[in-house]
Design a protein around this motif. Structure first.
Motif, mmCIF file in Angstrom:
data_model
loop_
_atom_site.group_PDB
_atom_site.id
_atom_site.type_symbol
_atom_site.label_atom_id
_atom_site.label_comp_id
_atom_site.label_asym_id
_atom_site.label_seq_id
_atom_site.Cartn_x
_atom_site.Cartn_y
_atom_site.Cartn_z
ATOM 1 N N ALA A 325 32.026 36.208 25.809
ATOM 2 C CA ALA A 325 31.964 36.119 27.451
ATOM 3 C C ALA A 325 32.487 37.505 28.189
ATOM 4 O O ALA A 325 32.028 37.649 29.099
ATOM 5 N N ALA A 326 33.597 38.017 27.618
ATOM 6 C CA ALA A 326 34.079 39.316 28.265
ATOM 7 C C ALA A 326 33.185 40.367 28.065
ATOM 8 O O ALA A 326 32.950 40.909 29.183
ATOM 9 N N PRO A 327 32.516 40.784 26.787
ATOM 10 C CA PRO A 327 31.575 41.962 27.152
ATOM 11 C C PRO A 327 30.567 41.734 27.756
ATOM 12 O O PRO A 327 29.975 42.486 28.559
ATOM 13 N N THR A 328 29.802 40.229 28.141
ATOM 14 C CA THR A 328 28.974 39.980 28.893
ATOM 15 C C THR A 328 29.188 40.179 30.297
ATOM 16 O O THR A 328 28.438 40.790 31.137
ATOM 17 N N ALA A 329 30.552 39.745 30.642
ATOM 18 C CA ALA A 329 30.954 39.839 32.157
ATOM 19 C C ALA A 329 31.129 41.345 32.399
ATOM 20 O O ALA A 329 30.748 41.527 33.680
ATOM 21 N N THR A 330 31.522 42.095 31.458
ATOM 22 C CA THR A 330 31.636 43.387 31.696
ATOM 23 C C THR A 330 30.219 44.008 32.076
ATOM 24 O O THR A 330 30.238 44.827 32.877
ATOM 25 N N ALA A 331 29.410 43.762 31.218
ATOM 26 C CA ALA A 331 28.135 44.365 31.534
ATOM 27 C C ALA A 331 27.402 43.963 32.888
ATOM 28 O O ALA A 331 27.002 44.807 33.476
ATOM 29 N N ILE A 332 27.619 42.636 33.180
ATOM 30 C CA ILE A 332 27.271 42.320 34.371
ATOM 31 C C ILE A 332 28.017 42.841 35.700
ATOM 32 O O ILE A 332 27.235 43.416 36.652
ATOM 33 N N ALA A 333 29.339 43.318 35.437
ATOM 34 C CA ALA A 333 30.215 43.620 36.515
ATOM 35 C C ALA A 333 29.651 45.161 36.641
ATOM 36 O O ALA A 333 29.965 45.960 37.674
ATOM 37 N N GLN A 334 29.238 45.958 35.751
ATOM 38 C CA GLN A 334 28.513 47.193 35.863
ATOM 39 C C GLN A 334 27.457 47.552 36.578
ATOM 40 O O GLN A 334 26.991 48.487 36.955
ATOM 41 N N ARG A 335 26.785 46.208 36.844
ATOM 42 C CA ARG A 335 25.499 46.249 37.460
ATOM 43 C C ARG A 335 25.260 45.606 38.818
ATOM 44 O O ARG A 335 24.403 45.711 39.599
ATOM 45 N N THR A 336 26.657 44.978 39.038
ATOM 46 C CA THR A 336 26.714 44.429 40.557
ATOM 47 C C THR A 336 28.173 44.523 40.895
ATOM 48 O O THR A 336 28.955 45.432 40.537
ATOM 49 N N ASP A 337 28.570 43.601 41.898
ATOM 50 C CA ASP A 337 29.814 43.815 42.586
ATOM 51 C C ASP A 337 30.682 43.066 41.752
ATOM 52 O O ASP A 337 30.631 41.672 41.432
ATOM 53 N N ARG A 338 31.623 43.929 41.110
ATOM 54 C CA ARG A 338 32.885 43.529 40.175
ATOM 55 C C ARG A 338 33.461 42.069 40.787
ATOM 56 O O ARG A 338 34.143 41.488 40.166
ATOM 57 N N THR A 339 33.644 42.291 42.085
ATOM 58 C CA THR A 339 34.571 41.308 42.881
ATOM 59 C C THR A 339 33.916 40.073 42.861
ATOM 60 O O THR A 339 34.461 39.136 42.318
ATOM 61 N N ARG A 340 32.741 39.762 42.989
ATOM 62 C CA ARG A 340 31.958 38.692 43.041
ATOM 63 C C ARG A 340 32.205 38.012 41.498
ATOM 64 O O ARG A 340 32.396 36.820 41.103
ATOM 65 N N VAL A 341 31.951 39.014 40.343
ATOM 66 C CA VAL A 341 32.050 38.502 39.004
ATOM 67 C C VAL A 341 33.544 37.932 38.737
ATOM 68 O O VAL A 341 33.535 36.831 38.213
ATOM 69 N N ILE A 342 34.564 38.495 39.307
ATOM 70 C CA ILE A 342 35.953 37.921 39.156
ATOM 71 C C ILE A 342 36.006 36.739 39.557
ATOM 72 O O ILE A 342 36.684 35.736 39.083
ATOM 73 N N GLY A 343 35.551 36.556 41.081
ATOM 74 C CA GLY A 343 35.441 35.199 41.506
ATOM 75 C C GLY A 343 34.951 34.325 41.067
ATOM 76 O O GLY A 343 35.424 33.149 40.688
ATOM 77 N N ALA A 344 33.606 34.617 40.503
ATOM 78 C CA ALA A 344 32.863 33.512 39.631
ATOM 79 C C ALA A 344 33.553 33.037 38.430
ATOM 80 O O ALA A 344 33.701 32.110 38.012
ATOM 81 N N GLY A 345 34.393 34.213 37.870
ATOM 82 C CA GLY A 345 35.235 33.728 36.406
ATOM 83 C C GLY A 345 36.280 32.794 36.872
ATOM 84 O O GLY A 345 36.425 31.745 36.166
ATOM 85 N N PHE A 346 37.032 32.895 38.054
ATOM 86 C CA PHE A 346 37.848 31.899 38.302
ATOM 87 C C PHE A 346 37.328 30.576 38.751
ATOM 88 O O PHE A 346 37.737 29.472 38.223
ATOM 89 N N VAL A 347 36.012 30.442 39.456
ATOM 90 C CA VAL A 347 35.400 29.292 39.637
ATOM 91 C C VAL A 347 34.839 28.564 38.394
ATOM 92 O O VAL A 347 35.175 27.273 38.257
ATOM 93 N N ILE A 348 34.561 29.364 37.217
ATOM 94 C CA ILE A 348 34.240 28.871 35.826
ATOM 95 C C ILE A 348 35.163 28.195 35.127
ATOM 96 O O ILE A 348 35.328 27.116 34.744
ATOM 97 N N ALA A 349 36.494 28.812 35.317
ATOM 98 C CA ALA A 349 37.768 28.536 34.560
ATOM 99 C C ALA A 349 38.130 27.026 35.286
ATOM 100 O O ALA A 349 38.287 26.095 34.721
ATOM 101 N N ALA A 350 38.182 27.156 36.682
ATOM 102 C CA ALA A 350 38.343 25.826 37.256
ATOM 103 C C ALA A 350 37.599 24.765 36.925
ATOM 104 O O ALA A 350 37.811 23.640 36.704
#
Length: 511
Positions: A325-350
């Protein structure tokens, strides 16, 4: 919206085989420190039989490790910047090994509490040193993001692995063996670190601020203790005064850091808003992770009736998805807006917490699925906000930055277990009949101990009901975290990478 990914990703030199090998070695203390958070989850019944601690002593056996660690992280981070991160790491590894032996052979609750406190002190030297070294070894932002992603996954895996190893050891040995597993790994660390890991430290650290040491501890520990006691016994005048005292000391600590020339916490760290935001968001993610662990392990043993080994192995299953999960999220964040990926992480955890809120008294797969989803979301958040916070910190202050990040993390974890545990306990107690024995009305383990089938059935229903309420509370907090992440980070502008430190040993030149 500003893309939160730094524009300086290609400026730093690439790390080679030596740095990545050293990184693998540095994962050892991370795994051990995170394992010690959860290693007692399945050992408490055996400790109860042998040492007969009181209810208060049992809480301290659990909590004092995290409290000691949290109280000293800031001090040790500042010390590592001054004397060298590798040197402090080696000193901490030796102390951690000695404390592990003392804990394993404790003959009284007081001795075990003291040994756990020493383990916390040792852990406080290990965490900021290792993360500070990672910050300095990986100067290319993409590589550093990848390393911190692996780091976050390993930390979450370490918490799960602590439970599993605890269960395996308890199947064959006495409870003290759960501490002795630290010793061989620390010996290996003491041998390999001087060979593979270069030394880094602040070339111009200034004088060490001794007065800030008791001030930092006086700010953190009373607040943590007061909240814990309030969660367990209710907020009374005594606990309110303890919390207030910690806040007053905290005010003096902050004022000293702002005005002192050689402050323990450098003002440079907070020049970028991403650093403070990263600390807060990371603490919230850890709050949820540790809070859920409080009742999911009890569900496996007391609701489903699993033995120690079986429960330990099942508790490892959700972590199998976390590693990617973490390496995948890091790879996605390096190609797009990191803020949105962080927000999505919180929503997934919820969403994971929402699944936990649907569990019944026989819902193993639902529980495991909810934990897997929640863990993936939380590790995504932790990896990205940790990288965000560290990348904005000056390299010479890397250990101090890591210590603040981890102080918030430890504080959040302790609060998660206390507050979500308090929600669950309050609902459970309200659901239990007034005619039940006192121990049965306090915990499900107490109800199981009565041997009364009818009361055990009522207790299991009450526990599941309480778990649902705690899960809803956790989901609400994580959704609030998503809103906070977008609000706090969307206007953060990328900053230029400061000049990197040169290693003091290994392949670099000395300062």
């Amino acid at each position: 919206m500003t893309n939160a990914t730094s524009t300086t990703a290609e400026r730093g030199p690439l790390a080679g085989r030596r740095e990545w090998t050293a990184f693998v070695v540095l994962l050892l203390p991370l795994l051990l420190v995170s394992m010690d958070v959860s290693v007692l989850f399945f050992a408490i019944p055996s400790i109860d039989r042998d040492l007969a601690p009181s209810a208060t002593q049992q809480l301290w056996i659990f909590d004092v490790y995290a409290f000691a660690l949290a109280g000293l992280l800031i001090t040790m981070g500042s010390l590592g910047d001054r004397i060298g991160r590798r040197r402090l790491l080696l000193l901490g590894a030796f102390a951690f090994s000695a404390a592990s032996v003392a804990a394993a052979y404790s003959t009284s609750p007081e001795m075990l509490i003291a040994a756990r406190a020493l383990l916390g002190i040792g852990g406080a030297t290990l965490m900021p040193s290792t993360m500070g070294l990672v910050r300095n070894m990986f100067r290319d932002e993409r590589q550093r993001g990848r390393a911190i992603g692996i780091w976050s996954g390993a930390m979450a895996g370490g918490i799960a692995l602590g439970s599993v190893l605890s269960g395996i050891m308890l199947e064959h040995f006495w409870w003290g063996s759960v501490f002795l597993i630290n010793v061989p790994a620390m010996v290996l660390l003491l041998v390999l670190v001087p060979v593979l890991v270069p030394e880094f430290k602040d070339p111009n650290p200034g004088r060490f601020d001794f007065l800030s040491v008791p001030l930092s501890m006086g700010a953190v520990l009373p607040v943590v203790y007061g909240v814990k006691e309030s969660a367990a016994h209710g907020l009374d005048v005594r606990n309110a005064l303890i919390i207030a005292a910690g806040l007053v000391v905290g005010r003096f600590f902050v004022r000293r850091q702002r005005g002192h020339k050689d402050a323990m916490i450098s003002r440079e760290l907070f020049r970028n808003s991403g650093f403070a935001a990263g600390i807060g968001l990371n603490a919230l993610a850890t709050f949820a992770m540790m809070g859920s662990s409080f009742f999911t392990t009890q569900y496996l043993q007391s609701v489903l009736g699993m033995g120690t080994m079986e429960a330990a192995l099942w508790s490892l299953a959700p972590s199998l998805t976390v590693g990617a999960a973490a390496p995948t999220a890091t790879a996605i964040a390096q190609r797009t807006d990191r803020t949105r990926v962080i927000g999505a992480g919180f929503v997934i955890a919820a969403a994971g917490f929402a699944v936990l809120a649907l569990t019944g008294t026989d819902s193993l797969w639902l529980l495991l699925g909810g934990c897997a989803v929640m863990s993936c979301g939380i590790v995504t958040v932790m990896a990205l906000v940790s990288d965000l916070a560290l990348s904005t910190a000056p390299p010479e202050k890397a250990s101090s930055a890591a210590s603040l990040l981890e102080t918030g993390q430890e504080f959040g974890g302790a609060m998660g277990m206390a507050l979500l545990g308090a929600v669950a306990t309050a609902v459970y107690t309200a659901d239990m009949p007034g005619s039940a024995p006192e121990d049965a009305r306090k915990t499900l383990a107490g109800a199981v101990a009565t041997g009364d089938g009818s009361l055990i059935s009522i207790g299991r229903e009450a526990f599941v009901h309480s778990m649902r309420y705690a899960s809803v509370a956790g989901a609400a907090l994580l959704l609030a975290g998503a809103v906070l992440a977008v609000t706090l980070l969307r206007r953060r502008t990328a900053v230029a990478e400061p000049d990197e430190l040169t290693p003091l040993a290994g392949r670099g030149t000395s300062h």
